[in-house]
Motif scaffolding. Structure first.
Motif, PDB file in Angstrom:
ATOM      1  N   VAL A 130     -89.237   3.438   6.184  1.00  0.00           N
ATOM      2  CA  VAL A 130     -89.782   4.702   5.688  1.00  0.00           C
ATOM      3  C   VAL A 130     -91.073   5.020   6.424  1.00  0.00           C
ATOM      4  N   ASN A 131     -91.915   4.004   6.559  1.00  0.00           N
ATOM      5  CA  ASN A 131     -93.146   4.112   7.355  1.00  0.00           C
ATOM      6  C   ASN A 131     -93.464   2.723   7.899  1.00  0.00           C
ATOM      7  N   ALA A 132     -94.676   2.533   8.343  1.00  0.00           N
ATOM      8  CA  ALA A 132     -95.030   1.265   8.991  1.00  0.00           C
ATOM      9  C   ALA A 132     -94.922   0.076   8.056  1.00  0.00           C
ATOM     10  N   ASN A 133     -95.086   0.300   6.748  1.00  0.00           N
ATOM     11  CA  ASN A 133     -95.128  -0.824   5.801  1.00  0.00           C
ATOM     12  C   ASN A 133     -93.988  -0.832   4.793  1.00  0.00           C
ATOM     13  N   GLU A 134     -93.295   0.293   4.637  1.00  0.00           N
ATOM     14  CA  GLU A 134     -92.284   0.384   3.579  1.00  0.00           C
ATOM     15  C   GLU A 134     -90.883   0.570   4.140  1.00  0.00           C
ATOM     16  N   VAL A 135     -89.911   0.066   3.389  1.00  0.00           N
ATOM     17  CA  VAL A 135     -88.499   0.266   3.710  1.00  0.00           C
ATOM     18  C   VAL A 135     -87.791   0.800   2.476  1.00  0.00           C
ATOM     19  N   MET A 136     -86.633   1.402   2.699  1.00  0.00           N
ATOM     20  CA  MET A 136     -85.844   1.989   1.611  1.00  0.00           C
ATOM     21  C   MET A 136     -84.487   1.310   1.542  1.00  0.00           C
ATOM     22  N   LEU A 137     -84.001   1.094   0.325  1.00  0.00           N
ATOM     23  CA  LEU A 137     -82.671   0.531   0.120  1.00  0.00           C
ATOM     24  C   LEU A 137     -81.631   1.631   0.299  1.00  0.00           C
ATOM     25  N   VAL A 138     -80.666   1.421   1.187  1.00  0.00           N
ATOM     26  CA  VAL A 138     -79.677   2.458   1.507  1.00  0.00           C
ATOM     27  C   VAL A 138     -78.282   1.842   1.573  1.00  0.00           C
ATOM     28  N   THR A 139     -77.279   2.726   1.587  1.00  0.00           N
ATOM     29  CA  THR A 139     -75.898   2.293   1.796  1.00  0.00           C
ATOM     30  C   THR A 139     -75.662   2.081   3.289  1.00  0.00           C
ATOM     31  N   THR A 140     -74.466   1.643   3.629  1.00  0.00           N
ATOM     32  CA  THR A 140     -74.157   1.428   5.046  1.00  0.00           C
ATOM     33  C   THR A 140     -74.159   2.726   5.831  1.00  0.00           C
ATOM     34  N   GLU A 141     -74.001   3.884   5.149  1.00  0.00           N
ATOM     35  CA  GLU A 141     -74.069   5.179   5.820  1.00  0.00           C
ATOM     36  C   GLU A 141     -75.486   5.733   5.862  1.00  0.00           C
ATOM     37  N   GLY A 142     -76.466   4.958   5.335  1.00  0.00           N
ATOM     38  CA  GLY A 142     -77.857   5.394   5.370  1.00  0.00           C
ATOM     39  C   GLY A 142     -78.276   6.274   4.215  1.00  0.00           C
ATOM     40  N   ARG A 143     -77.456   6.362   3.161  1.00  0.00           N
ATOM     41  CA  ARG A 143     -77.807   7.190   2.003  1.00  0.00           C
ATOM     42  C   ARG A 143     -78.647   6.381   1.017  1.00  0.00           C
ATOM     43  N   PRO A 144     -79.715   6.970   0.460  1.00  0.00           N
ATOM     44  CA  PRO A 144     -80.600   6.235  -0.452  1.00  0.00           C
ATOM     45  C   PRO A 144     -79.877   5.767  -1.717  1.00  0.00           C
ATOM     46  N   VAL A 145     -80.122   4.512  -2.060  1.00  0.00           N
ATOM     47  CA  VAL A 145     -79.650   3.960  -3.331  1.00  0.00           C
ATOM     48  C   VAL A 145     -80.705   4.278  -4.377  1.00  0.00           C
ATOM     49  N   LEU A 146     -80.273   4.817  -5.516  1.00  0.00           N
ATOM     50  CA  LEU A 146     -81.221   5.289  -6.529  1.00  0.00           C
ATOM     51  C   LEU A 146     -81.478   4.233  -7.591  1.00  0.00           C
ATOM     52  N   GLY A 147     -82.680   4.304  -8.141  1.00  0.00           N
ATOM     53  CA  GLY A 147     -83.035   3.446  -9.258  1.00  0.00           C
ATOM     54  C   GLY A 147     -82.693   4.107 -10.577  1.00  0.00           C
ATOM     55  N   GLU A 148     -83.112   3.475 -11.649  1.00  0.00           N
ATOM     56  CA  GLU A 148     -82.830   3.994 -12.990  1.00  0.00           C
ATOM     57  C   GLU A 148     -83.446   5.380 -13.193  1.00  0.00           C
ATOM     58  N   ASP A 149     -84.563   5.648 -12.503  1.00  0.00           N
ATOM     59  CA  ASP A 149     -85.261   6.923 -12.637  1.00  0.00           C
ATOM     60  C   ASP A 149     -84.764   7.982 -11.658  1.00  0.00           C
ATOM     61  N   ASN A 150     -83.621   7.710 -11.001  1.00  0.00           N
ATOM     62  CA  ASN A 150     -83.016   8.635 -10.022  1.00  0.00           C
ATOM     63  C   ASN A 150     -83.900   8.862  -8.797  1.00  0.00           C
ATOM     64  N   GLN A 151     -84.769   7.898  -8.503  1.00  0.00           N
ATOM     65  CA  GLN A 151     -85.609   7.954  -7.313  1.00  0.00           C
ATOM     66  C   GLN A 151     -85.173   6.864  -6.333  1.00  0.00           C
ATOM     67  N   PRO A 152     -85.287   7.135  -5.019  1.00  0.00           N
ATOM     68  CA  PRO A 152     -84.940   6.102  -4.037  1.00  0.00           C
ATOM     69  C   PRO A 152     -85.782   4.843  -4.247  1.00  0.00           C
ATOM     70  N   ILE A 153     -85.194   3.705  -3.949  1.00  0.00           N
ATOM     71  CA  ILE A 153     -85.884   2.424  -4.109  1.00  0.00           C
ATOM     72  C   ILE A 153     -86.580   2.068  -2.797  1.00  0.00           C
ATOM     73  N   THR A 154     -87.898   2.108  -2.805  1.00  0.00           N
ATOM     74  CA  THR A 154     -88.685   1.758  -1.624  1.00  0.00           C
ATOM     75  C   THR A 154     -89.613   0.600  -1.979  1.00  0.00           C
ATOM     76  N   PHE A 155     -89.855  -0.266  -1.010  1.00  0.00           N
ATOM     77  CA  PHE A 155     -90.700  -1.429  -1.263  1.00  0.00           C
ATOM     78  C   PHE A 155     -91.338  -1.889   0.037  1.00  0.00           C
ATOM     79  N   ASN A 156     -92.350  -2.724  -0.100  1.00  0.00           N
ATOM     80  CA  ASN A 156     -93.080  -3.243   1.046  1.00  0.00           C
ATOM     81  C   ASN A 156     -92.169  -4.170   1.850  1.00  0.00           C
ATOM     82  N   SER A 157     -92.126  -3.955   3.137  1.00  0.00           N
ATOM     83  CA  SER A 157     -91.224  -4.731   3.984  1.00  0.00           C
ATOM     84  C   SER A 157     -91.623  -6.196   4.092  1.00  0.00           C
ATOM     85  N   ASN A 158     -92.828  -6.530   3.665  1.00  0.00           N
ATOM     86  CA  ASN A 158     -93.304  -7.915   3.756  1.00  0.00           C
ATOM     87  C   ASN A 158     -93.326  -8.612   2.404  1.00  0.00           C
ATOM     88  N   ASN A 159     -92.634  -8.038   1.438  1.00  0.00           N
ATOM     89  CA  ASN A 159     -92.707  -8.581   0.081  1.00  0.00           C
ATOM     90  C   ASN A 159     -91.962  -9.895  -0.096  1.00  0.00           C
TER      91      ASN A 159
END
Length: 272
Positions: A130-159
């Motif tokens: 997503v940016n220099a520090n964050e990544v997003m969980l996606v399907t194999t086609e690159g579509r965002p996987v949503l969380g319970e709140d219907n928002q894309p799941i993004t997290f720190n790539s070094n977590n």
């Protein structure tokens, strides 16, 4: 036109749709999380021909009057079979398999510049920057996987390591995310959107809450999911091939009926 021709042509077009459904099932034999579809046939409206012209000859009759002539068959309903597919271990941390029927992930799909929620059983996920520090969980086609709140799941790539906990909760380092999960109650009202996705129609025939239910809060204890594994399709190749053979035989029979009807009309037209 010859009644046999009408009946056969009507039925042939419906058999072709059945062939298409079976072919699609077989083509998705190795598609993760694919659910086979099946079609059931029903009779078209019968034509009632009055063959008794004198009412006094109908006295005491116990059956309906006239002769009922069928006009063919049609597909009465197509529906998805939600039976659980086999679960195959993969050893990959971003692979997730449902072990309970009718539970689906939520995925965000862009349509005409707008995002719309779609649903899938395919849990083969990946991450995209997503940016220099964050990544997003996606399907194999690159579509965002949503969380319970219907928002894309993004997290720190070094977590660090990704762990699946009870209730469909992802723990990534010090962060936790609830995967967006729905339970399908009446999947026959959903439409196929390609790429192994299902979606609600623009104008559903029944209320949305009767078609699917969001699994949230205390209800998340019902979520059954396994990490480092994928659910295979529930298509039984032998069963599909046997059904395909039966439909092909029916197709040949209807085609032969058209040929015989054509020969009969040729004989009649040749009478001088």
């Amino acid at each position: 036109m010859n009644q046999t021709l009408i009946t056969s042509v009507n039925t042939l077009s419906q058999l072709q749709q059945k062939l298409d459904i079976l072919s699609n099932n077989i083509a998705n034999l190795d598609t993760n999380g694919y659910k086979r579809r099946e079609a059931s046939f029903t009779d078209l409206m019968n034509q009632n021909v009055t063959n008794m012209l004198r009412a006094n000859e109908e006295v005491g009759r116990l059956t309906p009057s006239g002769i009922r002539i069928g006009t063919g068959a049609k597909i009465g309903q197509t529906q998805m079979t939600g039976a659980q597919g086999s679960v195959q271990p993969t050893g990959r941390k971003l692979d997730f398999a449902f072990t309970k029927e009718n539970q689906f992930f939520k995925v965000l799909v862009q349509e005409n510049g707008q995002g719309k929620i779609h649903y899938t059983r395919d849990g083969a996920f990946a991450v995209t920057p997503v940016n220099a520090n964050e990544v997003m969980l996606v399907t194999t086609e690159g579509r965002p996987v949503l969380g319970e709140d219907n928002q894309p799941i993004t997290f720190n790539s070094n977590n660090g390591d990704i762990t699946l906990e009870d209730g469909g909760r992802l723990r990534i380092g010090g962060q936790t995310f609830n995967l967006g999960v729905v339970e399908l109650r009446r999947p026959q009202f959903l439409t196929q959107a390609g790429s192994n996705l299902l979606t609600l129609p623009d104008d559903p025939a029944v209320p949305e809450n009767e078609i699917l239910q969001e699994i949230t809060a205390a209800g998340r204890t019902d979520i059954a999911m396994q990490q480092s594994a994928l659910e295979k399709s529930n298509v039984d190749f032998a069963k599909e091939m046997a059904e395909l053979t039966n439909v092909q035989r029916s197709y040949q029979f209807q085609s032969r009926s058209i040929s015989l009807a054509d020969q009969m009309m040729g004989l009649i037209n040749g009478v001088r």
